[in-house]
Design an enzyme around this catalytic site. Structure first.
Site, PDB file in Angstrom:
ATOM      1  CG  HIS A  30      -2.304   0.587   0.863  1.00  0.00           C
ATOM      2  ND1 HIS A  30      -3.449   0.320   1.580  1.00  0.00           N
ATOM      3  CD2 HIS A  30      -2.694   1.421  -0.128  1.00  0.00           C
ATOM      4  CE1 HIS A  30      -4.467   0.964   1.059  1.00  0.00           C
ATOM      5  NE2 HIS A  30      -4.032   1.648   0.018  1.00  0.00           N
ATOM      6  CG  ASP A  67      -5.969  -0.573   4.531  1.00  0.00           C
ATOM      7  OD1 ASP A  67      -5.791  -1.615   5.184  1.00  0.00           O
ATOM      8  OD2 ASP A  67      -5.035   0.098   4.050  1.00  0.00           O
ATOM      9  CG  HIS A  90      -3.828  -1.904   8.840  1.00  0.00           C
ATOM     10  ND1 HIS A  90      -3.978  -2.935   7.948  1.00  0.00           N
ATOM     11  CD2 HIS A  90      -3.431  -2.459  10.000  1.00  0.00           C
ATOM     12  CE1 HIS A  90      -3.675  -4.083   8.546  1.00  0.00           C
ATOM     13  NE2 HIS A  90      -3.344  -3.827   9.794  1.00  0.00           N
ATOM     14  CG  ASP A 139      -2.065   2.021   5.460  1.00  0.00           C
ATOM     15  OD1 ASP A 139      -1.801   1.287   6.429  1.00  0.00           O
ATOM     16  OD2 ASP A 139      -2.394   1.576   4.340  1.00  0.00           O
ATOM     17  CG  HIS A 152       2.670  -1.536   4.450  1.00  0.00           C
ATOM     18  ND1 HIS A 152       2.308  -2.852   4.251  1.00  0.00           N
ATOM     19  CD2 HIS A 152       3.007  -1.461   5.761  1.00  0.00           C
ATOM     20  CE1 HIS A 152       2.416  -3.522   5.396  1.00  0.00           C
ATOM     21  NE2 HIS A 152       2.839  -2.698   6.305  1.00  0.00           N
ATOM     22  CG  ASP A 204      -4.700  -3.271   2.108  1.00  0.00           C
ATOM     23  OD1 ASP A 204      -4.710  -4.518   2.172  1.00  0.00           O
ATOM     24  OD2 ASP A 204      -3.779  -2.574   2.569  1.00  0.00           O
ATOM     25  CG  ASP A 222      -5.375  -5.185   5.201  1.00  0.00           C
ATOM     26  OD1 ASP A 222      -6.198  -4.301   4.923  1.00  0.00           O
ATOM     27  OD2 ASP A 222      -4.247  -4.926   5.653  1.00  0.00           O
ATOM     28  CD  GLU A 275      -0.043  -4.198   1.714  1.00  0.00           C
ATOM     29  OE1 GLU A 275       0.504  -5.301   1.846  1.00  0.00           O
ATOM     30  OE2 GLU A 275       0.495  -3.116   2.038  1.00  0.00           O
TER      31      GLU A 275
END
Length: 311
Positions: free
Chosen positions: A101, A128, A130, A132, A145, A231, A233, A276
């Site tokens: 990412h 996502d 996260h 980030d 990332h 992403d 995840d 990712e």
């Protein structure tokens, strides 16, 4: 009927921002999963520009000794920012195939610069686990990332190290969905910056539709465009195992498709990150195939048009 788009596939085989190797194989995994063919079947024109490469830069030092591959991240950010700016000319629809990412530091920066010149407000939908949202000093892991959203929204902590931003994305125009893993430093920064964050509890309580609809109404009111940064995840690990940062409790198959279908209905997404994807961790290509399937939903494929697949 799907409006034909001129899709430009751009590979960004970046893994220097992540802790586990394998993301550099992501672009070719998406190609193998027939991304281009799926888009063409929907009536889109597709040009695959191959994989980018970044120049070697001299070592860059920073007081945060935890930072990993800083010089490489700077080089990729410069390369991808220019590539995104070039690819977003006219009515083109750039699709950036990552890579981890960290690529979004460059892709969003380049898209923002182009949209500013076109006089179109840019919104970012960040799917996502996260946020980030670390700066270079706040990250303990040193994995870059974890910094792109902080960078492209113009937070302090990157000046003199990362490339200067031509155009920062206003935090008020960023919507994060699916968040379920936030470091303390990120938490404080998010609260102060005005980014809309819908964590998985919000999705559980209210559902996808009202949360996403509110964001889409803001975009429409501003006559803006959307950069979608997706992403792996974001998804529940059980359906998308090919990611090095799995967090339980992600979006389901239907929730993810519903998001893409709602975005397709509005028609304001004009650029896309797919990030990712780590094929080294996949099971018979199922995650790459799902990412392609979701992209097809974003680009106009309807539920009634979806073929039956066996896994």
């Amino acid at each position: 009927m799907t409006t034909p788009r001129s899709c430009h596939l751009i590979g960004a085989p970046v893994q220097t921002g992540a802790s586990q190797p394998g993301c550099l194989m992501g672009p070719d995994a998406l190609r193998t999963a027939a991304l281009a063919d799926q888009l063409r079947q929907l009536g889109h024109e597709v040009t695959d520009h191959g994989n980018l490469s970044a120049p070697t830069r001299p070592r860059v030092d920073h007081p945060n000794a935890a930072l990993r591959n800083l010089s490489e991240a700077i080089a990729w950010t410069e390369t991808l920012s220019q590539a995104a700016y070039d690819a977003a000319a006219g009515e083109a629809f750039p699709i950036f195939m990552g890579g981890d990412h960290s690529i979004s530091a460059g892709t969003v920066a380049g898209i923002a610069r182009r949209r500013a010149e076109q006089g179109r407000p840019l919104f970012v939908l960040w799917l996502d686990a996260h946020p980030d949202f670390h700066d270079l000093a706040s990250t303990d892991s040193g994995n870059l990332h974890g910094v792109p959203a902080a960078y492209f929204t113009g937070r302090l902590g990157f000046e003199g190290i990362f490339p200067p931003l031509h155009t920062a994305v206003s935090p008020a125009r960023v919507c994060m969905m699916g968040i379920r893993s936030v470091d303390p430093a990120e938490h404080g920064a998010l609260l102060g910056d005005g980014i809309t964050v819908h964590d998985m509890r919000s999705i559980d309580e209210y559902g996808i539709v009202p949360l996403l609809r509110a964001f889409l109404e803001e975009v429409a009111h501003a006559d803006g465009t959307i950069h979608l940064s997706f992403d792996v995840d974001f998804l529940e690990p059980g359906i998308a195992p090919a990611v090095g940062t799995t967090v339980p409790g992600g979006a389901t198959f239907r929730e993810a498709h519903l998001i893409m279908e709602m975005l397709a209905d509005q028609g304001r997404v004009s650029s896309l990150d797919l990030v990712e994807l780590n094929p080294f961790l996949d099971e018979r290509g199922r995650t790459a195939s799902l990412m392609v399937d979701l992209t097809a939903s974003l680009m106009g494929r309807k539920v009634m048009d979806r073929p039956t697949k066996s896994f």
